[in-house]
Design an enzyme around this catalytic site. Structure first.
Site, PDB file in Angstrom:
ATOM      1  N   VAL A   1      -3.287 -10.905   4.424  1.00 47.31           N
ATOM      2  CA  VAL A   1      -2.571 -12.133   4.220  1.00 47.31           C
ATOM      3  C   VAL A   1      -2.511 -13.193   5.266  1.00 47.31           C
ATOM      4  CG1 VAL A   1      -1.063 -11.299   2.435  1.00 47.31           C
ATOM      5  CG2 VAL A   1      -0.508 -10.823   5.014  1.00 47.31           C
TER       6      VAL A   1
ATOM      7  N   ALA B   1      11.653  -9.963  17.602  1.00 44.98           N
ATOM      8  CA  ALA B   1      11.655 -11.322  17.572  1.00 44.98           C
ATOM      9  C   ALA B   1      11.341 -12.166  16.266  1.00 44.98           C
ATOM     10  CB  ALA B   1      10.867 -11.929  18.803  1.00 44.98           C
TER      11      ALA B   1
ATOM     12  N   TYR C   1       8.327  -7.346  17.508  1.00 54.51           N
ATOM     13  CA  TYR C   1       9.115  -7.027  16.206  1.00 54.51           C
ATOM     14  C   TYR C   1      10.444  -7.344  16.205  1.00 54.51           C
ATOM     15  CZ  TYR C   1       9.967  -4.132  11.931  1.00 54.51           C
ATOM     16  OH  TYR C   1      10.473  -3.554  11.009  1.00 54.51           O
TER      17      TYR C   1
ATOM     18  N   GLY D   1      -0.653   0.998 -13.129  1.00 58.71           N
ATOM     19  CA  GLY D   1      -0.852   0.643 -14.910  1.00 58.71           C
ATOM     20  C   GLY D   1      -1.298  -0.780 -15.183  1.00 58.71           C
TER      21      GLY D   1
ATOM     22  N   ASN E   1       6.773  -8.516   2.272  1.00 55.92           N
ATOM     23  CA  ASN E   1       7.081  -7.261   2.937  1.00 55.92           C
ATOM     24  C   ASN E   1       6.062  -6.906   3.880  1.00 55.92           C
ATOM     25  OD1 ASN E   1       7.969  -4.510   2.844  1.00 55.92           O
ATOM     26  ND2 ASN E   1       6.101  -4.062   1.957  1.00 55.92           N
TER      27      ASN E   1
ATOM     28  N   SER F   1       0.657  -1.279  -0.183  1.00 55.75           N
ATOM     29  CA  SER F   1       0.102   0.022  -0.085  1.00 55.75           C
ATOM     30  C   SER F   1       0.683   1.446   0.169  1.00 55.75           C
ATOM     31  CB  SER F   1      -1.066   0.037   1.111  1.00 55.75           C
ATOM     32  OG  SER F   1      -0.210   0.213   2.534  1.00 55.75           O
ATOM     33  N   ARG F   2       1.996   1.171   0.757  1.00 56.94           N
ATOM     34  CA  ARG F   2       2.856   2.405   0.830  1.00 56.94           C
ATOM     35  C   ARG F   2       4.296   1.732   1.035  1.00 56.94           C
ATOM     36  NH1 ARG F   2       1.092   5.012   6.549  1.00 56.94           N
ATOM     37  NH2 ARG F   2       1.190   3.294   7.814  1.00 56.94           N
TER      38      ARG F   2
END
Length: 248
Positions: free
Chosen positions: A62, A156, A154, A52, A88, A16-17
């Site tokens: 997810v 771990a 985070y 595009g 990611n 998303s960013r």
């Protein structure tokens, strides 16, 4: 390097960013078809439209049942193959240890570590059939040491992701599949700026040998290199991009 990903197909989670969006855009610029995963369907569609015709909206959380399989299926239906997976998507919260509840811990481990395992497993059959694959796990300097802004969950989970990278690389190389991690330090993204004040970020950046925050494009270009054919003999690695904050 325009066109060097022509004919290749990627899935980018958490697109998303920030790093995810920039990586997806960079892959498309260089010729790839890309399925962009965003939790919200409307935002996923808007993102794909902005990138595009080479972009496919791949919405969903997810960590929810069936979403990974749906993304893989829709990507194959649109493009016919999957060459690159960029894991990611992440939960990056700064809750301190004594306030950290088990539910939040489990959510971070699920998204940051279990989902990359499940996604790797889901794309494995098609990559094996192709005898080709590039899997990129976005870890963090936190996985190498300890997070500056994130909590224990985070750190771990990002450390665990490096272990998953090595173990899967060892087993999957014989199928023509490489598995590597990138470990960004303090990167100038929307998430970073939501997590700390301008004064804090300036202070951190000034302490680095390269005295600034990194950019999402710098991380995206590193991901693209490791996803390219030029990195075919690299696997099981963890590549640091942190301005010298951590040297090892």
């Amino acid at each position: 390097m325009s066109g060097d990903f022509a004919g290749r197909v990627a899935i980018v989670t958490g697109a998303s960013r920030g790093i995810g969006r920039t990586t997806a855009a960079r892959l498309i610029e260089r010729g790839a078809g890309v399925a962009v995963n965003v939790r919200d369907a409307a935002r996923a569609t808007a993102l794909a439209e902005s990138l595009g015709p080479a972009a496919l909206a791949a919405p969903g959380d997810v960590a929810a049942p069936g979403v990974i399989e749906s993304i893989v299926s829709s990507t194959l239906a649109r493009f016919g193959r999957i060459d690159i997976l960029v894991n990611n998507a992440a939960v990056a919260l700064g809750t301190r240890f004594e306030q950290l509840e088990p539910e939040e811990w489990r959510r971070a481990v699920e998204v940051n570590l279990t989902v990359p395992f499940l996604f790797t497993r889901a794309v494995l059959p098609v990559m094996k059939a192709q005898q080709y694959g590039r899997i990129l796990n976005v870890s963090s300097t936190a996985g190498r040491m300890v997070s500056t802004l994130g909590g224990a969950h985070y750190t771990a989970s990002k450390a665990g992701l490096l272990g998953l990278t090595r173990a899967s690389a060892k087993e999957l190389g014989k199928y023509g599949i490489t598995v590597n991690a990138v470990c960004p330090g303090m990167i100038d993204t929307e998430l970073t700026r939501e997590t700390a004040s301008e004064e804090q970020l300036a202070r951190y950046a000034a302490s680095y040998p390269v005295p600034r925050m990194g950019t999402a494009l710098e991380v995206a270009d590193l991901i693209c290199f490791v996803a390219s054919d030029r990195a075919g003999y690299m696997t099981g690695t963890a590549l640091d991009i942190n301005g010298g904050d951590l040297m090892m």
